[in-house]
Design a protein around this motif. Structure first.
Motif, PDB file in Angstrom:
ATOM      1  N   LEU A  44       0.850  -1.187   0.000  1.00 38.24           N
ATOM      2  CA  LEU A  44       0.000   0.000   0.000  1.00 38.24           C
ATOM      3  C   LEU A  44       0.888   1.240   0.000  1.00 38.24           C
ATOM      4  N   THR A  45       1.030   1.845  -1.160  1.00 33.41           N
ATOM      5  CA  THR A  45       1.854   3.046  -1.289  1.00 33.41           C
ATOM      6  C   THR A  45       1.000   4.294  -1.103  1.00 33.41           C
ATOM      7  N   ARG A  46       1.664   5.419  -0.852  1.00 34.40           N
ATOM      8  CA  ARG A  46       0.921   6.666  -0.656  1.00 34.40           C
ATOM      9  C   ARG A  46       0.147   7.084  -1.909  1.00 34.40           C
ATOM     10  N   PRO A  47       0.760   7.022  -3.119  1.00 34.96           N
ATOM     11  CA  PRO A  47      -0.036   7.375  -4.310  1.00 34.96           C
ATOM     12  C   PRO A  47      -1.269   6.497  -4.493  1.00 34.96           C
ATOM     13  N   LEU A  48      -1.124   5.206  -4.178  1.00 34.51           N
ATOM     14  CA  LEU A  48      -2.268   4.305  -4.305  1.00 34.51           C
ATOM     15  C   LEU A  48      -3.369   4.661  -3.313  1.00 34.51           C
ATOM     16  N   LEU A  49      -2.979   4.975  -2.078  1.00 35.45           N
ATOM     17  CA  LEU A  49      -3.960   5.348  -1.057  1.00 35.45           C
ATOM     18  C   LEU A  49      -4.652   6.657  -1.418  1.00 35.45           C
ATOM     19  N   LEU A  50      -3.874   7.638  -1.902  1.00 32.75           N
ATOM     20  CA  LEU A  50      -4.460   8.916  -2.301  1.00 32.75           C
ATOM     21  C   LEU A  50      -5.420   8.733  -3.483  1.00 32.75           C
ATOM     22  N   PHE A  51      -5.030   7.860  -4.409  1.00 31.10           N
ATOM     23  CA  PHE A  51      -5.893   7.590  -5.563  1.00 31.10           C
ATOM     24  C   PHE A  51      -7.212   6.955  -5.113  1.00 31.10           C
ATOM     25  N   ALA A  52      -7.116   5.989  -4.199  1.00 29.95           N
ATOM     26  CA  ALA A  52      -8.314   5.295  -3.734  1.00 29.95           C
ATOM     27  C   ALA A  52      -9.244   6.246  -2.977  1.00 29.95           C
ATOM     28  N   LEU A  53      -8.688   7.016  -2.039  1.00 35.31           N
ATOM     29  CA  LEU A  53      -9.519   7.939  -1.261  1.00 35.31           C
ATOM     30  C   LEU A  53     -10.065   9.069  -2.128  1.00 35.31           C
ATOM     31  N   GLY A  54      -9.234   9.567  -3.042  1.00 30.43           N
ATOM     32  CA  GLY A  54      -9.691  10.636  -3.932  1.00 30.43           C
ATOM     33  C   GLY A  54     -10.801  10.166  -4.863  1.00 30.43           C
ATOM     34  N   SER A  55     -10.654   8.946  -5.394  1.00 31.81           N
ATOM     35  CA  SER A  55     -11.687   8.403  -6.275  1.00 31.81           C
ATOM     36  C   SER A  55     -12.997   8.201  -5.515  1.00 31.81           C
ATOM     37  N   ALA A  56     -12.894   7.654  -4.296  1.00 31.35           N
ATOM     38  CA  ALA A  56     -14.102   7.433  -3.502  1.00 31.35           C
ATOM     39  C   ALA A  56     -14.774   8.755  -3.139  1.00 31.35           C
ATOM     40  N   ALA A  57     -13.978   9.765  -2.765  1.00 31.04           N
ATOM     41  CA  ALA A  57     -14.544  11.073  -2.426  1.00 31.04           C
ATOM     42  C   ALA A  57     -15.229  11.702  -3.634  1.00 31.04           C
ATOM     43  N   ALA A  58     -14.595  11.581  -4.809  1.00 31.96           N
ATOM     44  CA  ALA A  58     -15.199  12.132  -6.023  1.00 31.96           C
ATOM     45  C   ALA A  58     -16.487  11.393  -6.377  1.00 31.96           C
ATOM     46  N   PHE A  59     -16.494  10.068  -6.184  1.00 36.05           N
ATOM     47  CA  PHE A  59     -17.674   9.260  -6.494  1.00 36.05           C
ATOM     48  C   PHE A  59     -18.859   9.653  -5.615  1.00 36.05           C
ATOM     49  N   PHE A  60     -18.636   9.659  -4.289  1.00 39.06           N
ATOM     50  CA  PHE A  60     -19.726  10.004  -3.377  1.00 39.06           C
ATOM     51  C   PHE A  60     -20.109  11.480  -3.492  1.00 39.06           C
ATOM     52  N   GLY A  61     -19.111  12.335  -3.728  1.00 40.22           N
ATOM     53  CA  GLY A  61     -19.416  13.754  -3.907  1.00 40.22           C
ATOM     54  C   GLY A  61     -20.262  14.012  -5.147  1.00 40.22           C
ATOM     55  N   SER A  62     -20.002  13.250  -6.212  1.00 39.01           N
ATOM     56  CA  SER A  62     -20.795  13.401  -7.434  1.00 39.01           C
ATOM     57  C   SER A  62     -22.248  13.019  -7.185  1.00 39.01           C
ATOM     58  N   PHE A  63     -22.464  11.917  -6.468  1.00 41.18           N
ATOM     59  CA  PHE A  63     -23.837  11.519  -6.177  1.00 41.18           C
ATOM     60  C   PHE A  63     -24.492  12.471  -5.185  1.00 41.18           C
ATOM     61  N   MET A  64     -23.691  13.131  -4.381  1.00 40.10           N
ATOM     62  CA  MET A  64     -24.235  14.152  -3.491  1.00 40.10           C
ATOM     63  C   MET A  64     -24.768  15.334  -4.314  1.00 40.10           C
ATOM     64  N   LEU A  65     -24.041  15.700  -5.381  1.00 44.17           N
ATOM     65  CA  LEU A  65     -24.508  16.767  -6.268  1.00 44.17           C
ATOM     66  C   LEU A  65     -25.784  16.353  -7.000  1.00 44.17           C
ATOM     67  N   ILE A  66     -25.846  15.073  -7.402  1.00 46.42           N
ATOM     68  CA  ILE A  66     -27.054  14.571  -8.059  1.00 46.42           C
ATOM     69  C   ILE A  66     -28.248  14.651  -7.109  1.00 46.42           C
ATOM     70  N   LEU A  67     -28.038  14.227  -5.862  1.00 44.33           N
ATOM     71  CA  LEU A  67     -29.118  14.290  -4.869  1.00 44.33           C
ATOM     72  C   LEU A  67     -29.532  15.729  -4.588  1.00 44.33           C
ATOM     73  N   ARG A  68     -28.576  16.637  -4.624  1.00 42.18           N
ATOM     74  CA  ARG A  68     -28.907  18.051  -4.395  1.00 42.18           C
ATOM     75  C   ARG A  68     -29.874  18.544  -5.470  1.00 42.18           C
ATOM     76  N   SER A  69     -29.588  18.212  -6.730  1.00 39.87           N
ATOM     77  CA  SER A  69     -30.481  18.617  -7.809  1.00 39.87           C
ATOM     78  C   SER A  69     -31.831  17.911  -7.702  1.00 39.87           C
ATOM     79  N   LEU A  70     -31.808  16.632  -7.351  1.00 40.25           N
ATOM     80  CA  LEU A  70     -33.064  15.891  -7.198  1.00 40.25           C
ATOM     81  C   LEU A  70     -33.922  16.477  -6.084  1.00 40.25           C
ATOM     82  N   ARG A  71     -33.287  16.912  -4.993  1.00 41.05           N
ATOM     83  CA  ARG A  71     -34.035  17.521  -3.897  1.00 41.05           C
ATOM     84  C   ARG A  71     -34.730  18.793  -4.358  1.00 41.05           C
TER      85      ARG A  71
END
Length: 199
Positions: A83-110
């Motif tokens: 588990l390298t630092r770039p790999l960890l940053l990539f994983a956390l960044g991808s997950a944050a972007a994924f959930f953040g994107s669906f948060m924006l979708i829910l905001r518009s749906l609301r």
């Protein structure tokens, strides 16, 4: 002899003397208002998850990593990687972007369901919101496809298979449906505006 109407047949439960409540689709106390509450709860939960991932992403920049491994497995076996630092940053960044994107979708749906709750769905703003949802879905679909391809190629070659074109059919269809709905709402808003001018 008085014949029963369709309304009485539809609302009276067979074998019982009481009437079932008639649920409205739009307006206060409707199904739309219940769904709006569910969207509000999901929006808050996604906000908490996204915030936690962003905090984890910031912490991963400074927290030292030593002798940590991850194992990617499938039915035929597994593969262990450091588990390298770039790999960890990539994983956390991808997950944050994924959930953040669906948060924006829910905001518009609301916002859309808020107009449904007041019984006025055909607003020009809803057209823009639906287009934003379609665009975000398209970006998320492309990002997920790219991320899975990178993981399958770099992190777990032979263990994970990259997504093919057939895996993209359902997300692409969903994006197209959202854009079609946006055009339906645009036409509804135009017809409402013309009727108001006529009146």
């Amino acid at each position: 002899m008085r014949r029963p109407t369709m309304a009485s047949l539809g609302s009276r439960l067979p074998g019982h003397g009481f009437r079932a409540p008639n649920l409205k689709a739009l307006g206060p106390g409707s199904v739309a208002s219940l769904l709006k509450i569910a969207l509000d709860v999901a929006y808050v939960l996604l906000g908490l998850i996204t915030s936690a991932l962003i905090v984890g992403l910031i912490a991963a920049i400074f927290v030292p990593l030593a002798n940590l491994n991850i194992t990617v497995t499938d039915d035929s076996g597994g593969l262990q990687q450091p588990l390298t630092r770039p790999l960890l940053l990539f994983a956390l960044g991808s997950a944050a972007a994924f959930f953040g994107s669906f948060m924006l979708i829910l905001r518009s749906l609301r916002m859309i369901f808020r107009t449904l709750t007041v019984g006025d769905p055909f607003q020009p703003a809803n057209v823009r919101r639906l287009r934003q949802i379609g665009l975000i879905l398209a970006v998320v679909t492309g990002g997920k496809w790219l991320a899975q391809s990178l993981i399958a190629e770099r992190l777990a070659p032979g263990i994970m298979t990259p997504q093919g074109f057939t895996d993209l059919l359902t997300p692409i269809f969903s994006v197209l449906v959202v854009f079609v709905l946006a055009e339906v709402f645009r036409e509804g808003a135009r017809l409402r505006r013309e009727s108001e001018l006529t009146i």
